[in-house]
Design a protein around this motif. Sequence first.
Motif, PDB file in Angstrom:
ATOM      1  N   ASN A  48     -12.695  95.299  72.735  1.00  0.00           N
ATOM      2  CA  ASN A  48     -13.451  96.518  72.455  1.00  0.00           C
ATOM      3  C   ASN A  48     -13.700  96.571  70.950  1.00  0.00           C
ATOM      4  O   ASN A  48     -12.757  96.442  70.167  1.00  0.00           O
ATOM      5  CB  ASN A  48     -12.671  97.754  72.889  1.00  0.00           C
ATOM      6  N   LEU A  50     -14.709  98.772  67.900  1.00  0.00           N
ATOM      7  CA  LEU A  50     -14.877 100.127  67.389  1.00  0.00           C
ATOM      8  C   LEU A  50     -15.296 100.075  65.934  1.00  0.00           C
ATOM      9  O   LEU A  50     -14.862  99.190  65.189  1.00  0.00           O
ATOM     10  CB  LEU A  50     -13.570 100.917  67.500  1.00  0.00           C
ATOM     11  N   THR A  51     -16.120 101.017  65.528  1.00  0.00           N
ATOM     12  CA  THR A  51     -16.546 101.103  64.130  1.00  0.00           C
ATOM     13  C   THR A  51     -16.428 102.538  63.648  1.00  0.00           C
ATOM     14  O   THR A  51     -16.603 103.487  64.422  1.00  0.00           O
ATOM     15  CB  THR A  51     -18.007 100.637  63.960  1.00  0.00           C
ATOM     16  N   ASN A  52     -16.116 102.666  62.373  1.00  0.00           N
ATOM     17  CA  ASN A  52     -16.047 103.964  61.710  1.00  0.00           C
ATOM     18  C   ASN A  52     -16.645 103.831  60.317  1.00  0.00           C
ATOM     19  O   ASN A  52     -16.611 102.752  59.726  1.00  0.00           O
ATOM     20  CB  ASN A  52     -14.593 104.434  61.546  1.00  0.00           C
ATOM     21  N   LYS A  62     -22.643  99.980  63.604  1.00  0.00           N
ATOM     22  CA  LYS A  62     -22.388  99.801  65.034  1.00  0.00           C
ATOM     23  C   LYS A  62     -22.430  98.321  65.407  1.00  0.00           C
ATOM     24  O   LYS A  62     -23.211  97.558  64.857  1.00  0.00           O
ATOM     25  CB  LYS A  62     -23.457 100.518  65.872  1.00  0.00           C
ATOM     26  N   TYR A  80     -22.991  93.064  63.789  1.00  0.00           N
ATOM     27  CA  TYR A  80     -23.006  94.504  63.563  1.00  0.00           C
ATOM     28  C   TYR A  80     -24.297  94.871  62.835  1.00  0.00           C
ATOM     29  O   TYR A  80     -24.771  94.109  61.998  1.00  0.00           O
ATOM     30  CB  TYR A  80     -21.825  94.927  62.677  1.00  0.00           C
ATOM     31  N   PHE A  96     -10.067  96.455  58.531  1.00  0.00           N
ATOM     32  CA  PHE A  96     -10.011  96.321  59.982  1.00  0.00           C
ATOM     33  C   PHE A  96      -8.585  96.503  60.471  1.00  0.00           C
ATOM     34  O   PHE A  96      -7.623  96.413  59.704  1.00  0.00           O
ATOM     35  CB  PHE A  96     -10.549  94.954  60.431  1.00  0.00           C
ATOM     36  N   TYR A  98      -6.163  95.856  64.381  1.00  0.00           N
ATOM     37  CA  TYR A  98      -6.109  95.342  65.743  1.00  0.00           C
ATOM     38  C   TYR A  98      -5.146  96.192  66.554  1.00  0.00           C
ATOM     39  O   TYR A  98      -4.116  96.627  66.044  1.00  0.00           O
ATOM     40  CB  TYR A  98      -5.566  93.911  65.775  1.00  0.00           C
ATOM     41  N   THR A 151      -8.440  95.867  71.069  1.00  0.00           N
ATOM     42  CA  THR A 151      -9.407  96.642  70.291  1.00  0.00           C
ATOM     43  C   THR A 151      -9.389  96.146  68.854  1.00  0.00           C
ATOM     44  O   THR A 151      -8.311  95.978  68.273  1.00  0.00           O
ATOM     45  CB  THR A 151      -9.067  98.145  70.331  1.00  0.00           C
ATOM     46  N   GLN A 153     -11.006  97.299  65.253  1.00  0.00           N
ATOM     47  CA  GLN A 153     -11.686  98.439  64.632  1.00  0.00           C
ATOM     48  C   GLN A 153     -11.974  98.116  63.171  1.00  0.00           C
ATOM     49  O   GLN A 153     -11.080  97.760  62.407  1.00  0.00           O
ATOM     50  CB  GLN A 153     -10.806  99.680  64.723  1.00  0.00           C
ATOM     51  N   THR A 155     -13.607  99.751  59.621  1.00  0.00           N
ATOM     52  CA  THR A 155     -13.948 101.007  58.960  1.00  0.00           C
ATOM     53  C   THR A 155     -14.547 100.691  57.595  1.00  0.00           C
ATOM     54  O   THR A 155     -13.940  99.956  56.809  1.00  0.00           O
ATOM     55  CB  THR A 155     -12.702 101.898  58.788  1.00  0.00           C
TER      56      THR A 155
END
Length: 167
Positions: A48, A50-52, A62, A80, A96, A98, A151, A153, A155
Amino acid sequence: MTIEKKKFSISLLVLIFFLIFGLLSYVAINKFQKEKDAAKALEPITINLLTNVHPDLPWNFKPLEPKISVRPGEVITIEYIVENLEDNKTTGIATFAYFPNQFGNYINKINCFCYDAKTLKPKQKDKYTVVFLIDPKVTKDSKTKNVKEVTIQFTFFDYKEYKENKS
């Protein structure tokens, strides 16, 4: 042949039978487990994405695909889309994480936009990529071998604030 010799012979045959049965069972179970482990190494892992973006950075960020499937040992490229929503030039930097954390030990980033300051002109859109490999050893570690969903992610932060806070 005496009764004692017959009992001894039967006992010896029973013992030999159980030793052979045990050995064959061990070999069969071991072979089955190795085949099972080899099959598990080929099973895909769902990631998955995820972005912030920190509120101080006026960017839209995104992944092209929010969920991907990767096999251990496979090199994967993730794309992205990043857009500066401001009328001014802005610079951001990404970090990032995990989840689960132990999985991070098995993700080898070959090429990543993270930790490099990225500048976008007013209203500019760009495409950033991450290229990584999931180490096949992930399927052998007791903490990660049963993980089938991960996941990642990213940011983005305003680079100026990031640099000031780091100093």
